[in-house]
Design a protein around this motif. Structure first.
Motif, PDB file in Angstrom:
ATOM      1  N   VAL A  27       0.678  -1.231   0.043  1.00 50.18           N
ATOM      2  CA  VAL A  27       0.025   0.067  -0.039  1.00 50.18           C
ATOM      3  C   VAL A  27       0.768   1.331   0.021  1.00 50.18           C
ATOM      4  O   VAL A  27       0.682   2.202  -0.605  1.00 50.18           O
ATOM      5  CB  VAL A  27      -0.892   0.134   1.118  1.00 50.18           C
ATOM      6  N   LEU A  28       1.939   1.239   0.771  1.00 45.58           N
ATOM      7  CA  LEU A  28       2.778   2.453   0.863  1.00 45.58           C
ATOM      8  C   LEU A  28       3.507   2.472  -0.375  1.00 45.58           C
ATOM      9  O   LEU A  28       3.342   3.715  -0.911  1.00 45.58           O
ATOM     10  CB  LEU A  28       3.757   2.257   2.012  1.00 45.58           C
ATOM     11  N   PHE A  29       4.076   1.559  -1.102  1.00 44.08           N
ATOM     12  CA  PHE A  29       4.748   1.802  -2.357  1.00 44.08           C
ATOM     13  C   PHE A  29       3.820   2.267  -3.351  1.00 44.08           C
ATOM     14  O   PHE A  29       3.898   3.050  -4.176  1.00 44.08           O
ATOM     15  CB  PHE A  29       5.363   0.489  -2.687  1.00 44.08           C
ATOM     16  N   THR A  30       2.632   1.751  -3.350  1.00 49.41           N
ATOM     17  CA  THR A  30       1.437   2.065  -4.224  1.00 49.41           C
ATOM     18  C   THR A  30       1.358   3.398  -4.347  1.00 49.41           C
ATOM     19  O   THR A  30       0.944   4.325  -5.310  1.00 49.41           O
ATOM     20  CB  THR A  30       0.607   0.878  -4.470  1.00 49.41           C
ATOM     21  N   VAL A  31       0.903   3.857  -3.048  1.00 49.77           N
ATOM     22  CA  VAL A  31       0.290   5.108  -2.859  1.00 49.77           C
ATOM     23  C   VAL A  31       1.383   6.262  -3.153  1.00 49.77           C
ATOM     24  O   VAL A  31       1.231   7.248  -3.851  1.00 49.77           O
ATOM     25  CB  VAL A  31      -0.226   5.414  -1.529  1.00 49.77           C
ATOM     26  N   VAL A  32       2.566   6.030  -2.626  1.00 52.80           N
ATOM     27  CA  VAL A  32       3.970   7.003  -2.946  1.00 52.80           C
ATOM     28  C   VAL A  32       3.934   7.180  -4.324  1.00 52.80           C
ATOM     29  O   VAL A  32       4.104   8.568  -5.269  1.00 52.80           O
ATOM     30  CB  VAL A  32       5.094   6.449  -2.239  1.00 52.80           C
ATOM     31  N   VAL A  33       3.877   6.169  -5.124  1.00 51.30           N
ATOM     32  CA  VAL A  33       4.167   6.052  -6.681  1.00 51.30           C
ATOM     33  C   VAL A  33       2.997   6.918  -7.172  1.00 51.30           C
ATOM     34  O   VAL A  33       3.302   7.550  -8.193  1.00 51.30           O
ATOM     35  CB  VAL A  33       4.560   4.800  -7.511  1.00 51.30           C
ATOM     36  N   THR A  34       1.801   6.684  -6.849  1.00 54.67           N
ATOM     37  CA  THR A  34       0.564   7.102  -7.407  1.00 54.67           C
ATOM     38  C   THR A  34       0.665   8.712  -7.141  1.00 54.67           C
ATOM     39  O   THR A  34       0.516   9.594  -8.174  1.00 54.67           O
ATOM     40  CB  THR A  34      -0.689   6.673  -6.827  1.00 54.67           C
ATOM     41  N   ILE A  70      -4.949   8.620 -11.105  1.00 58.84           N
ATOM     42  CA  ILE A  70      -5.080   8.111  -9.847  1.00 58.84           C
ATOM     43  C   ILE A  70      -5.598   6.387  -9.910  1.00 58.84           C
ATOM     44  O   ILE A  70      -4.973   5.586  -9.425  1.00 58.84           O
ATOM     45  CB  ILE A  70      -5.794   8.552  -8.782  1.00 58.84           C
ATOM     46  N   MET A  71      -6.829   6.328 -10.585  1.00 57.89           N
ATOM     47  CA  MET A  71      -6.935   5.048 -10.917  1.00 57.89           C
ATOM     48  C   MET A  71      -6.103   4.079 -11.427  1.00 57.89           C
ATOM     49  O   MET A  71      -6.255   3.216 -11.272  1.00 57.89           O
ATOM     50  CB  MET A  71      -8.389   5.249 -11.549  1.00 57.89           C
ATOM     51  N   ASP A  72      -5.647   4.619 -12.639  1.00 56.36           N
ATOM     52  CA  ASP A  72      -4.805   3.773 -13.510  1.00 56.36           C
ATOM     53  C   ASP A  72      -3.574   3.199 -12.577  1.00 56.36           C
ATOM     54  O   ASP A  72      -3.023   2.374 -12.721  1.00 56.36           O
ATOM     55  CB  ASP A  72      -4.336   4.357 -14.610  1.00 56.36           C
ATOM     56  N   VAL A  73      -2.835   4.647 -11.874  1.00 54.88           N
ATOM     57  CA  VAL A  73      -1.502   4.088 -11.080  1.00 54.88           C
ATOM     58  C   VAL A  73      -1.746   3.022 -10.094  1.00 54.88           C
ATOM     59  O   VAL A  73      -0.919   2.339  -9.791  1.00 54.88           O
ATOM     60  CB  VAL A  73      -0.871   5.145 -10.760  1.00 54.88           C
ATOM     61  N   LEU A  74      -3.005   3.403  -9.228  1.00 56.27           N
ATOM     62  CA  LEU A  74      -3.207   2.467  -8.124  1.00 56.27           C
ATOM     63  C   LEU A  74      -3.272   0.991  -8.550  1.00 56.27           C
ATOM     64  O   LEU A  74      -3.113   0.132  -7.795  1.00 56.27           O
ATOM     65  CB  LEU A  74      -4.441   3.027  -7.613  1.00 56.27           C
ATOM     66  N   ARG A  75      -3.836   0.870  -9.879  1.00 58.81           N
ATOM     67  CA  ARG A  75      -4.022  -0.619 -10.339  1.00 58.81           C
ATOM     68  C   ARG A  75      -2.736  -1.189 -11.034  1.00 58.81           C
ATOM     69  O   ARG A  75      -2.820  -1.984 -11.838  1.00 58.81           O
ATOM     70  CB  ARG A  75      -5.219  -0.570 -11.187  1.00 58.81           C
ATOM     71  N   MET A  76      -1.604  -0.503 -11.192  1.00 64.29           N
ATOM     72  CA  MET A  76      -0.489  -1.007 -12.149  1.00 64.29           C
ATOM     73  C   MET A  76      -0.028  -2.291 -11.550  1.00 64.29           C
ATOM     74  O   MET A  76      -0.091  -2.913 -10.328  1.00 64.29           O
ATOM     75  CB  MET A  76       0.772  -0.179 -11.527  1.00 64.29           C
ATOM     76  N   GLY A 119      10.540  -4.472  -1.632  1.00 62.28           N
ATOM     77  CA  GLY A 119       9.741  -3.816  -1.037  1.00 62.28           C
ATOM     78  C   GLY A 119       9.048  -2.952  -1.941  1.00 62.28           C
ATOM     79  O   GLY A 119       8.298  -1.850  -1.795  1.00 62.28           O
ATOM     80  N   ASN A 120       9.065  -3.127  -3.232  1.00 62.53           N
ATOM     81  CA  ASN A 120       8.567  -2.359  -4.458  1.00 62.53           C
ATOM     82  C   ASN A 120       7.365  -3.170  -5.003  1.00 62.53           C
ATOM     83  O   ASN A 120       7.196  -3.132  -6.245  1.00 62.53           O
ATOM     84  CB  ASN A 120       9.577  -1.919  -5.155  1.00 62.53           C
ATOM     85  N   GLU A 121       6.632  -3.996  -4.385  1.00 58.45           N
ATOM     86  CA  GLU A 121       5.473  -4.626  -4.797  1.00 58.45           C
ATOM     87  C   GLU A 121       4.192  -3.695  -4.578  1.00 58.45           C
ATOM     88  O   GLU A 121       3.914  -3.171  -3.789  1.00 58.45           O
ATOM     89  CB  GLU A 121       5.292  -5.836  -3.901  1.00 58.45           C
ATOM     90  N   SER A 122       3.342  -3.768  -5.905  1.00 65.28           N
ATOM     91  CA  SER A 122       2.197  -3.098  -5.981  1.00 65.28           C
ATOM     92  C   SER A 122       0.863  -3.856  -5.037  1.00 65.28           C
ATOM     93  O   SER A 122       1.353  -5.142  -5.050  1.00 65.28           O
ATOM     94  CB  SER A 122       2.055  -2.668  -7.195  1.00 65.28           C
TER      95      SER A 122
END
Length: 290
Positions: free
Chosen positions: A63-70, A216-222, A237-240
């Motif tokens: 969650v942390l990695f995905t939100v930061v990247v988003t 946001i919708m697209d990147v959160l679902r990467m 630690g870079n798992e979406s």
């Protein structure tokens, strides 16, 4: 349009959307409350799956990695999308050619584009960027095995893939800005920076909100781009979130579909929470235009 004509035209779409979206969503919610093995009926376990997901440190890292990247990707896309769209908006004869070249990265399948993009940083396939960095700095960056460089690589690829979309939507918004507003700002003594900041951007804030929402919708679902870009995602630690869902739900013969469904439900909630401010902004914009 009469109500009968409306429903006659709308009903086929309603059936398709219900079959492809609503029913799978209901099944996902049902499975999130059950212990499910693929091909067998589920056993009701209540919120046990949600408890297991929320107490799993791996889920927290995803969650942390995905939100930061988003967040970072969205900010970069808005800024660079606006800058590029402003430049292209000033073109005349060469605009179709420039747009055609820029759209190549967006029309490529995400996985294909990510593989090609990874070659720029992989010495086994030329590694042009890596070689240039080594030539000027004398150091080698471990793009695929170090957490921060790998996150930078993922963000760069996502921006490269989605920048044409952001640029195209913002360009459409810029072309809808009345020329009278620009002229009035010039007459009032505003410079280019003040015109963009105080006149143009407020005028197209609905368009910018739409770009933000879709991004946001697209990147959160990467998911698929991480396969070539982050082959060691879990260990560094870079798992979406989507990679985590796939690993949990379908590894070992799909024995944890219930847990995977619970993570999906939590992901939907996360997406809705992040989108609420922008959805409210779009509705306010629509009411103001009325």
């Amino acid at each position: 349009m009469k109500a009968r004509e409306f429903w006659l035209l709308f009903f086929p779409s309603l059936v398709v959307m219900g079959g492809l979206l609503v029913l799978p969503l209901l099944r996902t919610v049902q499975w999130s409350l059950e212990k499910v093995h693929y091909g067998t009926p589920g056993t009701f376990v209540g919120i046990e799956n949600f408890t297991a997901a929320l107490t799993d440190a791996r889920f927290g890292r995803a969650v942390l990695f995905t939100v930061v990247v988003t967040v970072i990707t969205t900010a970069i896309l808005l800024v660079f999308g606006y800058i590029v769209a402003t430049g292209i908006n000033r073109l005349t004869k060469s605009r179709p050619l420039v747009l055609g070249i820029m759209l190549v990265s967006y029309v490529l399948p995400n996985l294909v584009g990510a593989v090609a993009f990874s070659w720029l940083f992989d010495d086994n396939f030329g590694g042009v960027v890596n070689r240039l960095i080594g030539f000027f700095s004398g150091t080698q960056v471990l793009w695929f095995t170090d957490q921060v460089p790998n996150a930078v690589l993922v963000i760069a690829n996502t921006v490269w893939h989605m920048l044409p979309f952001a640029m195209l939507i913002i360009l459409a918004g810029l072309q809808g800005v009345p020329a009278e507003l620009r002229e009035a700002a010039t007459i009032d003594g505003a410079n280019a920076w003040q015109t963009h900041l105080s006149v143009i951007i407020p005028t197209i804030r609905g368009v910018l909100g739409f770009v933000t929402l879709i991004t946001i919708m697209d990147v959160l679902r990467m998911f698929d781009n991480l396969i070539p870009l982050s082959p060691q995602a879990q260990s560094i630690g870079n798992e979406s979130i989507m990679m985590y869902v796939y690993s949990v739900a379908f590894a070992d013969g799909a024995q944890k579909l219930g847990l995977g469904s619970a993570i999906n439900v939590l992901t939907i909630i996360l997406i809705l929470v992040m989108l609420i401010p922008f959805i409210r902004g779009i509705f306010k914009e629509a009411k103001a235009e009325r």
